[in-house]
Design an enzyme around this catalytic site. Sequence first.
Site, PDB file in Angstrom:
ATOM      1  CD  GLU A  11     -22.846  31.352  19.834  1.00  0.00           C
ATOM      2  OE1 GLU A  11     -22.260  31.501  18.773  1.00  0.00           O
ATOM      3  OE2 GLU A  11     -23.873  30.656  19.941  1.00  0.00           O
ATOM      4  N   GLY A  77     -18.619  32.456  10.351  1.00  0.00           N
ATOM      5  CA  GLY A  77     -17.449  32.460   9.476  1.00  0.00           C
ATOM      6  C   GLY A  77     -17.614  33.561   8.434  1.00  0.00           C
ATOM      7  CG  MET A 178     -23.714  25.909  11.319  1.00  0.00           C
ATOM      8  SD  MET A 178     -22.712  24.647  12.128  1.00  0.00           S
ATOM      9  CE  MET A 178     -23.727  23.189  11.887  1.00  0.00           C
ATOM     10  CD  GLU A 179     -26.556  28.039  15.148  1.00  0.00           C
ATOM     11  OE1 GLU A 179     -25.999  29.120  14.828  1.00  0.00           O
ATOM     12  OE2 GLU A 179     -25.917  27.004  15.410  1.00  0.00           O
ATOM     13  CG  ASP A 202     -14.720  30.492  11.369  1.00  0.00           C
ATOM     14  OD1 ASP A 202     -15.415  30.250  12.365  1.00  0.00           O
ATOM     15  OD2 ASP A 202     -15.181  30.446  10.210  1.00  0.00           O
TER      16      ASP A 202
HETATM   17  N1  SAH Z   1     -17.791  23.253  19.050  1.00  0.00           N
HETATM   18  C1  SAH Z   1     -18.827  22.483  18.365  1.00  0.00           C
HETATM   19  C2  SAH Z   1     -19.048  22.832  16.934  1.00  0.00           C
HETATM   20  C3  SAH Z   1     -19.334  24.300  16.683  1.00  0.00           C
HETATM   21  S1  SAH Z   1     -20.213  24.521  15.205  1.00  0.00           S
HETATM   22  C4  SAH Z   1     -18.555  20.997  18.563  1.00  0.00           C
HETATM   23  O1  SAH Z   1     -17.938  20.654  19.544  1.00  0.00           O
HETATM   24  O2  SAH Z   1     -18.997  20.175  17.790  1.00  0.00           O
HETATM   25  C5  SAH Z   1     -19.988  26.214  14.885  1.00  0.00           C
HETATM   26  C6  SAH Z   1     -20.955  27.199  15.530  1.00  0.00           C
HETATM   27  O3  SAH Z   1     -20.488  28.514  15.282  1.00  0.00           O
HETATM   28  C7  SAH Z   1     -22.359  27.160  14.976  1.00  0.00           C
HETATM   29  O4  SAH Z   1     -23.288  27.490  16.000  1.00  0.00           O
HETATM   30  C8  SAH Z   1     -22.352  28.205  13.848  1.00  0.00           C
HETATM   31  O5  SAH Z   1     -23.519  28.999  13.848  1.00  0.00           O
HETATM   32  C9  SAH Z   1     -21.142  29.085  14.130  1.00  0.00           C
HETATM   33  N2  SAH Z   1     -20.076  29.133  13.095  1.00  0.00           N
HETATM   34  C10 SAH Z   1     -18.896  29.777  13.261  1.00  0.00           C
HETATM   35  N3  SAH Z   1     -18.095  29.635  12.180  1.00  0.00           N
HETATM   36  C11 SAH Z   1     -18.785  28.891  11.275  1.00  0.00           C
HETATM   37  C12 SAH Z   1     -18.469  28.377   9.983  1.00  0.00           C
HETATM   38  N4  SAH Z   1     -17.284  28.598   9.403  1.00  0.00           N
HETATM   39  N5  SAH Z   1     -19.411  27.624   9.346  1.00  0.00           N
HETATM   40  C13 SAH Z   1     -20.610  27.384   9.932  1.00  0.00           C
HETATM   41  N6  SAH Z   1     -20.937  27.808  11.174  1.00  0.00           N
HETATM   42  C14 SAH Z   1     -20.051  28.573  11.852  1.00  0.00           C
END
Ligand code: SAH
Length: 236
Positions: A11, A77, A178-179, A202
């Site tokens: 990002e 998402g 998540m932020e 997504d």
């Molecule tokens: N790739 C990471 C996990 C990513 S978490 C690992 O290896 O563990 C997802 C990130 O994208 C977070 O920063 C959140 O803000 C955002 N995000 C995208 N889609 C999301 C969803 N369906 N639910 C919650 N956060 C989502």
Amino acid sequence: MLAVMGAMDEEVRLLRERMEIAEEAVHAGVNVAKGRYGDAEIVLVKCGIGKVNASICTQMLIDLYAPDRLIFSGVAGGLLPNMTVGDLIIASHLIQFDVDLTAFGRRHGESPDRDRMIQSDPQLMDLAAQAYDAAFSDDAAARPNLMIGTIVSGDRFVKDSDTLRWLQREFAALATEMEGAAVGYTCDLSGLPLVVVRGLSDTAGEDAPDDFTANLAKVWDTSFRLLDELIPRAGA
Ligand code: SAH
């Protein structure tokens, strides 16, 4: 000075490549790059995933760099049935969906003495909408949908249709991540104007983890086009 934040390497990578870095420092475990982005003076950070990382990083920036505006950008998402990967959302409002004091008669997201809705700065929202117009005006084929509304945040990657329906109905939310609301809460406490802009990686249903992985780079290219127009406007 303008602060620009993202949660993950992907990002902030394109922004970092485009900026002229004058100095770098590590504070509270995160790398802070200070320099110029076009004519704008900015600090750029990757805060890490989740609300705790987001709040710590925001407060650190406020204390050490005294920014006068903050932009948070990343992926999210989508929660509405007709949304597609790549759609862009400007948050008008942010809510922490996992704050749960309903045992005391409060609404989901509400904590004592504070409204559950945190507002983005109206002027920054306008600039973000103008940046969208400028970024995609010559390229109708690549133009993603833009929606303005509520984004909810919690320390959970949402990947099931029951939760996404609940988030949509309880909070009238367009997207989940998540932020954002943690950054917003922290900015609010210090009166720092912010805007959160998210591209959909997504649609928070059962396919979300696969979609997220498959789409991250492509969605970020789209978000970058908007940010590349927004940063000079917001940092002027
Ligand atoms: N790739 C990471 C996990 C990513 S978490 C690992 O290896 O563990 C997802 C990130 O994208 C977070 O920063 C959140 O803000 C955002 N995000 C995208 N889609 C999301 C969803 N369906 N639910 C919650 N956060 C989502």
